[in-house]
Design a protein around this motif. Structure first.
Motif, PDB file in Angstrom:
ATOM      1  N   ALA A 196       0.889  -1.335  -0.173  1.00 31.63           N
ATOM      2  CA  ALA A 196       0.035   0.129  -0.001  1.00 31.63           C
ATOM      3  C   ALA A 196       0.867   1.200   0.007  1.00 31.63           C
ATOM      4  N   VAL A 197       1.906   1.258   0.875  1.00 35.40           N
ATOM      5  CA  VAL A 197       2.700   2.577   0.968  1.00 35.40           C
ATOM      6  C   VAL A 197       3.353   2.746  -0.430  1.00 35.40           C
ATOM      7  N   VAL A 198       3.950   1.540  -0.866  1.00 32.91           N
ATOM      8  CA  VAL A 198       4.627   1.730  -2.312  1.00 32.91           C
ATOM      9  C   VAL A 198       3.769   2.287  -3.351  1.00 32.91           C
ATOM     10  N   LEU A 199       2.379   1.955  -3.487  1.00 31.04           N
ATOM     11  CA  LEU A 199       1.490   2.259  -4.556  1.00 31.04           C
ATOM     12  C   LEU A 199       1.209   3.546  -4.257  1.00 31.04           C
ATOM     13  N   MET A 200       1.088   4.007  -3.088  1.00 25.68           N
ATOM     14  CA  MET A 200       0.935   5.607  -2.932  1.00 25.68           C
ATOM     15  C   MET A 200       2.054   6.326  -3.327  1.00 25.68           C
ATOM     16  N   VAL A 201       3.346   5.718  -2.647  1.00 25.70           N
ATOM     17  CA  VAL A 201       4.276   6.583  -2.689  1.00 25.70           C
ATOM     18  C   VAL A 201       5.219   6.868  -3.995  1.00 25.70           C
ATOM     19  N   ALA A 202       5.265   5.787  -4.663  1.00 27.31           N
ATOM     20  CA  ALA A 202       5.972   5.799  -6.054  1.00 27.31           C
ATOM     21  C   ALA A 202       5.648   6.596  -7.248  1.00 27.31           C
ATOM     22  N   PRO A 203       4.325   6.800  -7.118  1.00 29.71           N
ATOM     23  CA  PRO A 203       3.414   7.788  -8.446  1.00 29.71           C
ATOM     24  C   PRO A 203       3.753   9.047  -7.969  1.00 29.71           C
ATOM     25  N   VAL A 204       3.688   9.502  -6.617  1.00 30.88           N
ATOM     26  CA  VAL A 204       3.833  10.661  -6.430  1.00 30.88           C
ATOM     27  C   VAL A 204       5.216  11.299  -6.504  1.00 30.88           C
TER      28      VAL A 204
END
Lengths: 275, 251, 304
Positions: free
Chosen positions: C112-120
């Motif tokens: 969940a963290v990666v899916l939120m963080v990487a695109p941002v």
């Protein structure tokens, strides 16, 4: 004989089996100037660098004979090679921007090269550096000695590089496209300078280039390489009498100021040349 | 076709191009020679719209150019770069590179245009779905030329298009450029450090030194040695001496 | 295509020098990367471990020997045995089953963290880097502000301000994890921006959003994936630390950090109880690091 190479082969592993980049090159060289000319991928750089064993890590080196002043390079270990590289044989590369240390002054780098191979004080090294800078015909050695590489022009940087390589009094100088990154006016000056220094010091020079007419002006002999082989070896003055179709083709496809042609001749490659 | 009047380009305090003027007729070729730092590439980048920080007047086909160009300008004026290794996107196939201009300009029949584009620069159809690293330097430069031609431009700006290539490939690319000009009536501005290349392709030649256009002369005048500026004379002498395999070089 | 039905045929189709479509070319490139990656034994160990961990977490109901919440107070703090493979905790719950279900929470948080963080991070970095000027300065100063906070402290403050729990822990970690990606993407963009191929694309007349999205961002992706993989272990550790401090997953949830937290009183006498979730965290972190190293070898353009 300073350099003696017989049947040199350099191969690289590929997923489809080993691929040969140099395929049986033989060269012998005394205190003279040899030009090695060829297109990119012809193996000209690999051939010259084999003498210093400075090949990419995955390359395999083989030869019937590969010697430098009687030393068997094939059998020499890393330690023996270090005694040759830089000290007895110098290498000058294309762009001084990448071969000089950016955080050290030009004078400091030459002095360090001198001290690595001579015994002497820091003061002596500094004097030697000045002397070398004067030898490469830099008009204001004191100023250039204080300068960092980014403050020097391309031609000046290449002179500093040459001074560095001359510091240990080598017997052989290998110049790999030393002027391709320089302007035409500077290019001729640098080549002339190398020619003079080599003649005066009784050194041997291997000049690697893609520019056949240019090399012929500054060398005694020219070896033309194609696909890992030497296809023709000529005295520099005999270039117009070259017989191999590849050499002829290379000369013919150049546009020339003095002979205008409506359409340039195109090199038609013959599979037999690389067979 | 191209009019440049008193073009000046600054980089901070340094004036890289100091008020140069030239004009190129439709279907003609204008060559700019000079050593590194003479400002010759800077002229091309200002003309192409890559550098919008300039003063003076530039016009294509009578239309004055603003610092920021519209889409129509980019359709009509295209550029080929020096380094074929750096001018193609490393993760995009030839097909993708060629279709990009078609998408941007909303041109239809992508399939046919791409195939014709490849054929025009003498690339085999098999090269269509290769990545740049699977092509040789000469093939890459052909792709770059094909890409520049996709939008059917009138003007091609050539920035040292052959200096990164082997001489045998250089001849092929120069022949190709000459053929394309004849076939499509293109107008060329060619920048190079190589006098022989410029004289081969261009009728008129401008010589640049230190940001100024010190001399403009015809290729015939240059070949015949009717030069007026000492820098032109010097460049010509070096070039002719070096192209003779024998004979002395005077420094 | 009939030749693709057999395995050697498929390989030849992938490795051909003359692909017949864009998709074939793209799959060929991916296959070559995979072939390079496969040759790296250590990285493959990491990949296989991660796949096993994820598979185990997904199949937890099938693999578990006990209900993870079922207490058996007569059999507290038992040593590993045939009945309880990894022993039991302070309430007599089966540690093995809890680890399996806990994997769902811990690995789920990471994903969940990666899916939120990487695109941002990718968006902020490429936009700031490509546009430059004022946009760049403003966006990067904001990034710097987030970068200046110690991750765990900011996460703690954030969680404390809302309410402790898994979703706020995910938000808290995401809030502190994106700035390094933005910086990385910006640095990559700055070098890509100056290349001739971007100049050539600008000269087609393409719009700025198109250039960033279609031409710049795909090139930043490689190093970003590498960095994310290498950061996974630190995300796992932060998640575990929040759980350990009581700010992340709440008991009785079997999150690995929370399991260690509740077992810390028995550290000296019944050491195996906190050791088991500790091992799980260790194995997962190490596996992600090995995978990241291997990916860097094949994906990072600067290493090529």
């Amino acid at each position: 004989m300073l350099v003696d190479i017989a049947n040199l082969r350099v191969t690289f592993p590929t997923p489809r089996g080993p691929s040969a980049a140099v395929r049986g090159v033989s060269i012998s060289l005394g205190a003279e100037k040899l030009g090695i000319v060829g297109e990119s991928g012809s193996g000209k750089s690999l051939t010259a660098r084999s003498i210093l064993k400075l090949l990419p890590g995955n390359a395999t080196l083989a030869a019937d004979r590969l010697s430098f002043d009687g030393i068997d390079i094939l059998a020499a270990n890393e330690r023996a090679m270090r005694a040759i590289r830089g000290k007895r044989a110098g290498l000058i590369m294309q762009d001084p921007k990448y071969s000089l240390n950016p955080v050290m002054t030009a004078g400091g780098q030459i002095a360090e090269a001198w001290r690595a191979h001579h015994k002497g004080s820091a003061r002596q090294a500094r004097d030697a550096a000045m002397d070398l800078l004067a030898q490469v015909q830099i008009r204001d050695p004191a100023r250039v000695a204080q300068a960092y590489p980014h403050e020097l022009s391309g031609g000046m940087g290449q002179r500093v590089m040459i001074a560095m390589m001359l510091a240990p009094d080598p017997e052989l100088l290998i110049a790999d496209e030393p002027t391709s990154a320089l302007d035409a006016t500077v290019q001729a000056e640098i080549l002339r300078l190398m020619e003079d220094l080599v003649a005066r010091r009784g050194m041997a020079l291997i000049l690697i280039s893609h520019d056949l007419p240019l090399v012929s002006h500054f060398c005694d002999r020219v070896a033309v390489m194609y696909a890992g082989r030497i296809v023709e070896e000529l005295r520099a003055g005999d270039l117009t009498r070259a017989t191999h179709p590849y050499t002829r083709g290379l000369l013919d496809c150049l546009p020339a100021l003095s002979h205008p042609q409506p359409r340039l001749k195109v090199l038609v490659r013959d599979a037999a040349w690389s067979a | 076709m191209i009019d440049v009047v008193d073009l000046r380009v600054r980089f901070g305090r340094v004036e890289a191009v100091r008020g140069i003027s030239f004009a190129v007729a439709r279907g003609a070729s204008f060559g700019i020679v000079g050593e590194s730092g003479s400002g010759k590439s800077t002229v091309l980048r200002a003309l192409s719209g890559l550098n919008d920080d300039w003063t003076g007047r530039m016009a294509i086909d009578g239309q004055a150019l603003a610092p920021r160009r519209g889409r129509d300008f980019f359709r009509r004026v295209q550029m080929v770069f020096q380094d074929p290794y750096g001018s193609l996107h490393p993760r995009q196939t030839v097909d993708r590179a060629l279709s990009e201009p078609l998408i941007v300009h909303g041109m239809g029949d992508a399939e046919g245009r791409i195939l014709r584009g490849l054929a025009e620069v003498a690339l085999p159809p098999e090269a269509r779905f290769r990545y740049p690293h699977q092509l040789s330097g000469g093939q890459r430069q052909r792709v770059a030329i094909a890409r520049a031609l996709m939008s059917e431009p009138d003007v091609l700006l050539l920035d040292e298009p052959t200096s990164a290539l082997d001489v045998s490939v250089q001849a092929e690319v120069l022949n190709l450029l000459a053929d394309l000009q004849e076939r499509r009536g293109l107008t060329y501005v060619l920048v190079s450090h190589n006098l022989a290349v410029v004289a081969h392709l261009c009728g008129q030649i401008g010589v640049m030194q230190g940001g100024e256009l010190v001399e403009t002369l015809s290729a015939e005048a240059l070949r015949a040695g009717r030069t007026s500026h000492p820098h032109t004379t010097e460049l010509r002498r070096l070039s002719t001496e070096l192209e003779e395999p024998e004979g002395p070089i005077t420094l | 295509m009939s030749t693709t039905t057999t395995l050697p045929g498929l390989r030849a189709w992938l490795l051909t020098d003359t692909p017949a479509s864009r998709a074939q070319a793209a799959w060929g490139r991916r296959y070559r990367i995979w072939r390079d990656f496969r040759a790296n034994g250590v990285a493959m160990t990491g990949l296989v471990t991660i796949i096993l961990l994820i598979a185990a977490a997904l199949a937890a109901p099938l693999l578990a020997t006990h209900n993870p919440d079922a207490q058996e107070l007569t059999n507290r703090l038992a040593t590993p045995s045939a009945a309880h493979w990894l022993g039991t905790d302070e309430l007599g719950r089966d540690v093995y089953s809890r680890l399996l279900f806990g994997g769902r929470i811990t690995l789920g948080m990471v994903v969940a963290v990666v899916l939120m963080v990487a695109p941002v991070g990718l968006a902020v970095g490429t936009i700031a880097g490509y546009l430059g000027g004022m946009t760049d300065r403003v966006m990067m100063r904001v990034t710097d502000i987030f970068l200046a906070f110690p991750r765990l402290i900011l996460a703690l403050a954030f969680v404390a301000a809302i309410h402790p729990g898994i979703s706020s822990a995910i938000f808290a970690i995401a809030l502190t994890a994106w700035p390094p990606y933005a910086r990385l993407a910006r640095a990559e963009t700055l070098t890509i921006r100056g290349t001739d191929f971007i100049a050539a694309i600008r000269l087609t007349g393409a719009t700025t959003p198109r250039i960033i999205l279609r031409h710049v961002a795909p090139l930043c992706l490689g190093s970003l994936i590498v960095r994310v993989t290498l950061d996974m272990s630190s995300i796992i550790l932060t998640a575990a630390a929040l759980g350990f401090l009581g700010m992340g997953a709440q008991p009785p949830s079997p999150e690995w950090g929370a399991m260690i937290a509740t077992a810390r009183d028995y550290m000296l006498q019944q050491w195996w109880v906190p050791l088991m979730p500790g091992m799980a965290i260790f194995v997962a972190s190490l596996a992600f690091n090995l995978l990241g190293d291997g990916l860097r070898d094949v994906l990072d353009p600067k290493q090529r």
